[in-house]
Design a protein around this motif. Structure first.
Motif, PDB file in Angstrom:
ATOM      1  N   SER A 188       0.835  -1.200   0.000  1.00  0.00           N
ATOM      2  CA  SER A 188       0.000   0.000   0.000  1.00  0.00           C
ATOM      3  C   SER A 188       0.873   1.255   0.000  1.00  0.00           C
ATOM      4  CB  SER A 188      -0.913   0.012   1.223  1.00  0.00           C
ATOM      5  OG  SER A 188      -1.793   1.111   1.183  1.00  0.00           O
ATOM      6  N   MET A 189       0.592   2.178  -0.956  1.00  0.00           N
ATOM      7  CA  MET A 189       1.382   3.401  -1.042  1.00  0.00           C
ATOM      8  C   MET A 189       0.587   4.471  -1.774  1.00  0.00           C
ATOM      9  SD  MET A 189       4.232   5.023  -0.494  1.00  0.00           S
ATOM     10  CE  MET A 189       5.211   6.392  -1.136  1.00  0.00           C
ATOM     11  N   HIS A 190       0.256   5.547  -1.053  1.00  0.00           N
ATOM     12  CA  HIS A 190      -0.457   6.682  -1.637  1.00  0.00           C
ATOM     13  C   HIS A 190       0.435   7.914  -1.504  1.00  0.00           C
ATOM     14  CE1 HIS A 190      -4.106   4.215  -1.723  1.00  0.00           C
ATOM     15  NE2 HIS A 190      -3.800   3.833  -0.497  1.00  0.00           N
ATOM     16  N   PHE A 240      -0.600   3.458   9.270  1.00  0.00           N
ATOM     17  CA  PHE A 240      -2.050   3.279   9.331  1.00  0.00           C
ATOM     18  C   PHE A 240      -2.775   4.018   8.208  1.00  0.00           C
ATOM     19  CE2 PHE A 240      -6.268   4.635  10.668  1.00  0.00           C
ATOM     20  CZ  PHE A 240      -6.845   3.430  11.037  1.00  0.00           C
ATOM     21  N   ILE A 241      -2.366   5.253   7.922  1.00  0.00           N
ATOM     22  CA  ILE A 241      -3.086   6.020   6.891  1.00  0.00           C
ATOM     23  C   ILE A 241      -2.900   5.409   5.502  1.00  0.00           C
ATOM     24  CG2 ILE A 241      -2.956   8.153   8.221  1.00  0.00           C
ATOM     25  CD1 ILE A 241      -0.743   9.112   6.345  1.00  0.00           C
ATOM     26  N   GLN A 242      -1.855   4.611   5.350  1.00  0.00           N
ATOM     27  CA  GLN A 242      -1.616   3.946   4.066  1.00  0.00           C
ATOM     28  C   GLN A 242      -2.365   2.617   3.964  1.00  0.00           C
ATOM     29  OE1 GLN A 242       0.071   5.155   1.505  1.00  0.00           O
ATOM     30  NE2 GLN A 242       1.127   6.892   2.407  1.00  0.00           N
ATOM     31  N   THR A 243      -2.488   1.911   5.074  1.00  0.00           N
ATOM     32  CA  THR A 243      -3.018   0.538   5.046  1.00  0.00           C
ATOM     33  C   THR A 243      -4.378   0.383   5.710  1.00  0.00           C
ATOM     34  OG1 THR A 243      -1.946  -0.061   7.131  1.00  0.00           O
ATOM     35  CG2 THR A 243      -0.661  -0.346   5.094  1.00  0.00           C
ATOM     36  N   GLY A 244      -4.739   1.315   6.596  1.00  0.00           N
ATOM     37  CA  GLY A 244      -5.994   1.196   7.325  1.00  0.00           C
ATOM     38  C   GLY A 244      -5.932   0.244   8.497  1.00  0.00           C
TER      39      GLY A 244
END
Length: 311
Positions: free
Chosen positions: A50-52, A176-180
């Motif tokens: 996961s990467m935003h 957390f903000i990347q993967t939830g």
């Protein structure tokens, strides 16, 4: 008119005018404590697929703004309490040497907090509003580090709080903000980074020991003495690398993370630069090297995580 003594101090510290005044106010040698945890937390998320980019940039800028604001509060309140003078080293010197109004520094700190909150709103919309609660707590402790009636920086707990909030908490949020989600492995990996961030504060307190003692502070360096504080600093470096080795052995970290052990050379350099020094200006190179130590370890750790996803 600027005093001759003030000019001599500026020359000794190689302080320049213009933009450099405001750059020093940020205390750039400490900003490694803000961007390294975000980088490591994001690379941990990347290894989990996961990467935003926009979230990463928002978190990075917000973290740097909060750290910078914390440094400004430090500058303001240490001046207000009479701890900082034109002879003080390791500070921005924006108030006591450059003549910037104290209220300007304070208002700028709150402005940085305000921008960080706006970025936090975007992060919350993209992830979870629980991040807002955690972020506000981080900002509160950033203020209370030197502000408020009982500043954390004046107690033996400054290293602990700075390491926990800037290390473990920021890495956890960045992941957390990347993967939830949040895993125990992420918390474990955050510990060496938290230790290295704590050592930045410890080295600062070793350098400022005499002045802090005169002003009634009760830091770890004051309580155990300079010589023991340097030994404690060395033991913290050792603990961080031992933990890293254990994490590699237990497969929490990839084998690529062995590259972080190149950072041992910088750790040794820090201790050597402290030994035999008693004047604050003599210990400035050791303080700067401690910040670089965190940067080297953190960058190598992040790179090792990146490599592990491709090789």
């Amino acid at each position: 008119m600027e005093s001759t003594n003030n000019i001599n101090i500026k020359k000794a510290l190689n302080e320049k005018e213009g933009f450099q005044i405001w750059w020093r106010l940020l205390r750039p040698h400490t900003l490694t404590a803000s961007f390294i945890p975000v980088f490591v937390g994001t690379m941990l998320a990347f290894t989990d697929g996961s990467m935003h980019i926009l979230l990463f940039l928002a978190m990075l800028i917000a973290s740097i703004l909060i750290q910078s604001a914390t440094n400004m509060f430090n500058e303001y309140y240490d001046f207000a309490r009479g701890l900082d003078t034109e002879h003080s080293v390791g500070i921005g010197g924006t108030i006591v040497r450059d003549g910037i109004k104290p209220k300007t520094v304070l208002y700028l700190a709150f402005a940085f907090f305000g921008i960080a909150i706006l970025l936090g709103v975007y992060i919350c919309i993209a992830s979870s509003w629980w991040i807002a609660v955690i972020g506000l707590i981080c900002m509160l402790f950033g203020y209370l580090y030197t502000g408020g009636p009982f500043p954390i920086a004046y107690t033996p707990f400054g290293e602990l709080f700075s390491g926990f909030f800037m290390g473990t908490v920021i890495i956890g949020i960045s992941y957390f903000i990347q993967t939830g989600t949040l895993t125990s492995e992420v918390i474990w990996v955050s510990i060496p980074i938290a230790i290295f961030i704590g050592t930045i504060m410890l080295s600062n307190n070793i350098r400022d020991l005499d002045g802090d003692k005169e002003n009634g502070r009760k830091t770890i360096a004051i309580l155990i003495g300079r010589k023991n504080a340097v030994l404690f600093l060395a033991s913290l470096f050792t603990a961080a690398f031992v933990l890293t080795a254990l994490f590699i052995i237990s497969d929490i970290l990839p084998i690529w993370s062995l590259i972080t052990f190149f950072g041992i050379l910088k750790s040794i350099e820090v201790i050597k630069k402290f030994k035999g020094r008693t004047l604050p200006i003599e210990m400035m190179p050791a303080m700067a090297a401690t910040g670089k130590n965190n940067t080297i370890y953190g960058l190598l750790l992040g790179i090792s995580l990146l490599f592990s996803t491709f090789f």
